[in-house]
Design an enzyme around this catalytic site. Structure first.
Site, PDB file in Angstrom:
ATOM      1  N   GLU A  19      85.065 -44.200  34.536  1.00  0.00           N
ATOM      2  CA  GLU A  19      84.758 -45.336  33.652  1.00  0.00           C
ATOM      3  C   GLU A  19      84.133 -46.502  34.409  1.00  0.00           C
ATOM      4  O   GLU A  19      83.170 -47.115  33.936  1.00  0.00           O
ATOM      5  CB  GLU A  19      86.045 -45.846  32.985  1.00  0.00           C
ATOM      6  N   ASP A  20      84.667 -46.808  35.581  1.00  0.00           N
ATOM      7  CA  ASP A  20      84.346 -48.075  36.245  1.00  0.00           C
ATOM      8  C   ASP A  20      83.390 -47.960  37.423  1.00  0.00           C
ATOM      9  O   ASP A  20      83.060 -48.968  38.048  1.00  0.00           O
ATOM     10  CB  ASP A  20      85.647 -48.744  36.728  1.00  0.00           C
TER      11      ASP A  20
END
Length: 707
Positions: free
Chosen positions: A76-77
């Site tokens: 996600e990051d």
């Protein structure tokens, strides 16, 4: 601050050194990937994945789960891809991480849609690997522990989502320790003042209760010794914050009333000792009637096993006692994660708890496949996440768990979707039972099916399980679509006849051009539009005739054959209540936008203005095999005397008809009028019913009426 070395030391108790090294490697990779990133608390981001791994380590999870915990936010990051992660750490870890990761590449209308889509993605990943949800629950638990720095609005949204979805999932999977902490943290975030007051009241009450708790513990332990039950642990257990609040709210009781009930747990070495302990408790304290449950003999749907009994203790206080083995206690606290020793062939040899969890997750997948949207899916899931169970039996003695309030239709769909779809009735404890009446624990249920049966829209008003609701909606929508296509095609054929055309005379290229002009993707959609009345078949046929530069020959309208109704189109056809047409009546159809085809009798006064309208008025006929129930309205003039209405009703019933509505009024001192709506199969059946009524001495006249 936790460290990876402290975690490694804890893991030495159950994992091999090479697996611990792989977990440490995942940690260092995540530390590098999240370098420079901060949490809302301004701490380094790596603190979060390390804390999630620690939660899983306390549950004795396998090395792949802990590696996924370290890496769960990397996709996600950071720019890292799933494929690259699979190369670095193996496909198993990459699949776990991908299952937990949110859909960051999509834009959503609002947070509700985002949450629903992400949960749907996670549910599909859970079906492949149960560890996905365990990693997610650990992730959610640490996020709930660290809510403080967030804005109030976000804090409340996350807390509500936790109470709605994640705490119930933990309960469904039997992971009681995580469920209790999630509920308490979410309660404190949503209602901080209430949580503080109840917490303060518990602290004050604890001192007053200490003496009674010690007294009961001593008495129970002594009685276990007297009954020669060795190795028993007896301890008082405290109700958790959110549980107390829920009981106060649901039972409308004060805090003092809730705290007046004392709770104890007895943990033994064997199942045999559990039943011995039950006898010991009941010999010491008098049991409360109807407050006994044996979840050892009949485990809960999440695998929970324990004996529950409520007794009256010293000075009349109520004491709730749970009796279970040590293995059952571990199962109650950690659920499917209890003693998790993951192997490559785990899917072939799952524990009973894991098998139950998989069955539940498979039912989620079935709901997901039948739901029209992620929002509908999650609403159905919420229903299934809050079961206050009942236990019923199949005719062969198999136990089925259902939510409280479940009906025979819910039971039918729990057995199999096809059984639910073909259900027409049921026997409960060998007696005929209404499909809408809730079942009770201990009932034996037999479903009656026929091949011609189909789900009823009215079932949606009383079924309670997500599976039943989604299956009924899915079936009705698919049948609705098929029937609207069928009737739409017939209406278009009829309309083309009015222009001297037939379906066969129109080429594929000409149909494609028409669809392009109408901006429709397929002929099926065109038929559906016509069948549902959103598009007029006459207008489509006229446009096609103009496109082909074709003119209808004189007299074509008179030669057009009527459209035949087979009786399978009941979901999309509307039978006018004003004249109540039944098979055998001469009929016409009026096309009404949004309602499709509304069927009237030819002599109905309400369709006078449409009779000459070729666009909206369609000549119809009944198929010879037309089936089903139709209602007809009768007016019966009778001599006023005692019991006449009962005689009329009995005669109608003996004629094979049911009464929908009945109304009786006196016309004068001698004659009364009965107006009744009856169910019949066709005009011949109605005539038979009317003949029976005319034979009654008290009947003066019988005739059919329009409203």
């Amino acid at each position: 601050m936790p460290t990876v070395d402290a975690l490694a030391e804890r893991l030495e108790s159950y994992l091999a050194p090479e697996k611990i090294n792989r977990i440490k490697r995942a940690y260092y990779f995540a530390e590098q990937a999240h370098y420079g990133q901060k949490r809302a608390s301004n701490e380094p981001y790596i603190i979060h994945p390390l804390a999630v791994a620690n939660i899983l380590a306390r549950m004795h999870m396998d090395h792949q789960s802990l590696m996924a915990a370290m890496l769960h936010d990397v996709l996600e990051d950071t720019p890292m891809t799933r494929e690259a992660m699979a190369v670095q750490f193996g496909d198993g870890v990459a699949s776990l991480v991908d299952g937990v990761s949110k859909l960051t590449h999509l834009e959503f209308e609002d947070k509700r849609h985002e949450m629903a889509e992400n949960f749907q993605k996670m549910a599909m990943a859970m079906a492949k690997d149960l560890r996905v949800i365990l990693v997610k629950l650990a992730d959610r638990l640490h996020n709930m522990r660290t809510l403080a720095p967030l804005k109030q609005e976000k804090k409340k949204r996350i807390a509500q989502e936790t109470l709605d979805i994640y705490a119930p999932i933990a309960q469904r999977l039997g992971i009681n320790d995580i469920r209790i902490e999630l509920e308490n943290l979410a309660f404190a975030a949503l209602y901080p003042m209430r949580a503080r007051r109840i917490s303060s009241a518990i602290t004050k009450a604890r001192g007053n209760r200490k003496e009674i708790v010690e007294q009961v513990e001593t008495a129970l332990a002594k009685r276990m010794t007297e009954f020669s039950i060795d190795g028993v642990t007896v301890y008082g257990r405290e109700k958790h914050l959110y549980g107390i609040y829920q009981k106060m709210k649901e039972q409308h009781k004060s805090f003092r009333d809730i705290m007046d009930v004392y709770a104890f747990r007895i943990v033994t070495d064997s199942v045999e000792d559990c039943y011995k302990a039950l006898g010991a408790v009941h010999s010491l304290f008098k049991p409360v009637f109807k407050r006994f449950k044996d979840y050892i003999a009949v485990p809960k749907v999440n695998g929970y096993q324990s004996i529950h009994t409520t007794v009256i203790g010293f000075n009349g206080i109520h004491i709730e006692v749970q009796i279970r083995t040590r293995d059952m206690d571990a199962m109650a606290n950690n659920g499917i994660a209890a003693h998790w020793l993951y192997k490559e062939n785990d899917s072939e040899n799952p524990t009973p708890a894991q098998a139950r969890a998989r069955r539940w997750i498979n039912s989620l997948l079935e709901i997901q496949q039948q739901a029209n949207s992620s929002i509908e899916f999650i609403e159905h899931v919420k229903v299934d996440l809050f079961p206050d169970e009942i236990y019923v039996f199949t005719p062969k003695g198999r136990i089925m768990e259902l939510p409280r309030g479940a009906t025979p239709v819910d039971f039918a769909y729990a057995v199999h979707t096809d059984v639910g779809n073909s259900c027409v009735g049921c026997l409960v404890n060998r007696k005929y039972w209404p499909l809408s009446q809730p079942l009770e624990s201990g009932d034996s249920v037999k479903i009656i099916t026929t091949k011609t049966a189909r789900p009823n829209t009215a079932w949606l008003n009383f079924v309670v399980t997500g599976k039943a609701k989604s299956a009924i909606r899915h079936y009705l929508k698919s049948v609705h679509k098929e029937e609207s296509e069928d009737i739409g095609r017939k209406l278009l054929v009829k309309a083309l006849q009015q222009f001297g055309l037939s379906m066969e005379r129109v080429t594929g290229a000409q149909w494609d051009q028409l669809l392009q002009d109408l901006e429709l993707p397929s002929m099926e959609v065109l038929y559906q539009d016509i069948g549902l009345g959103t598009r007029l078949g006459y207008v489509v046929a006229k446009r096609l005739a103009q496109q082909l530069d074709h003119r209808a020959p004189d007299g074509t309208d008179q030669k057009a054959s009527p459209v035949a109704l087979k009786g399978t189109e009941k979901l999309i056809l509307n039978y006018a209540r004003c004249c109540s047409p039944i098979p055998g009546d001469p009929i016409v159809g009026i096309i009404t936008k949004g309602k499709g085809l509304v069927i009237h009798r030819e002599n109905c006064n309400n369709i006078a203005e449409f009779r000459g309208d070729h666009q909206r008025c369609v000549h119809l006929e009944w198929d010879d095999d037309m089936g089903g129930d139709f209602h007809a309205d009768l007016r019966i003039i009778v001599h006023s005397q005692r019991g006449v209405l009962a005689n009329v009703a009995s005669t109608i019933a003996h004629g094979g008809s049911n009464i929908e509505t009945v109304n009786m009024e006196d016309k004068d001192a001698v004659v009364s009028q009965i107006q009744v709506s009856v169910n019949v199969t066709n005009r011949k059946h109605l005539a038979q019913v009317m003949r029976r009524l005319r034979r009654l001495q008290e009947v003066v006249r019988v005739y059919r009426i329009s409203r």
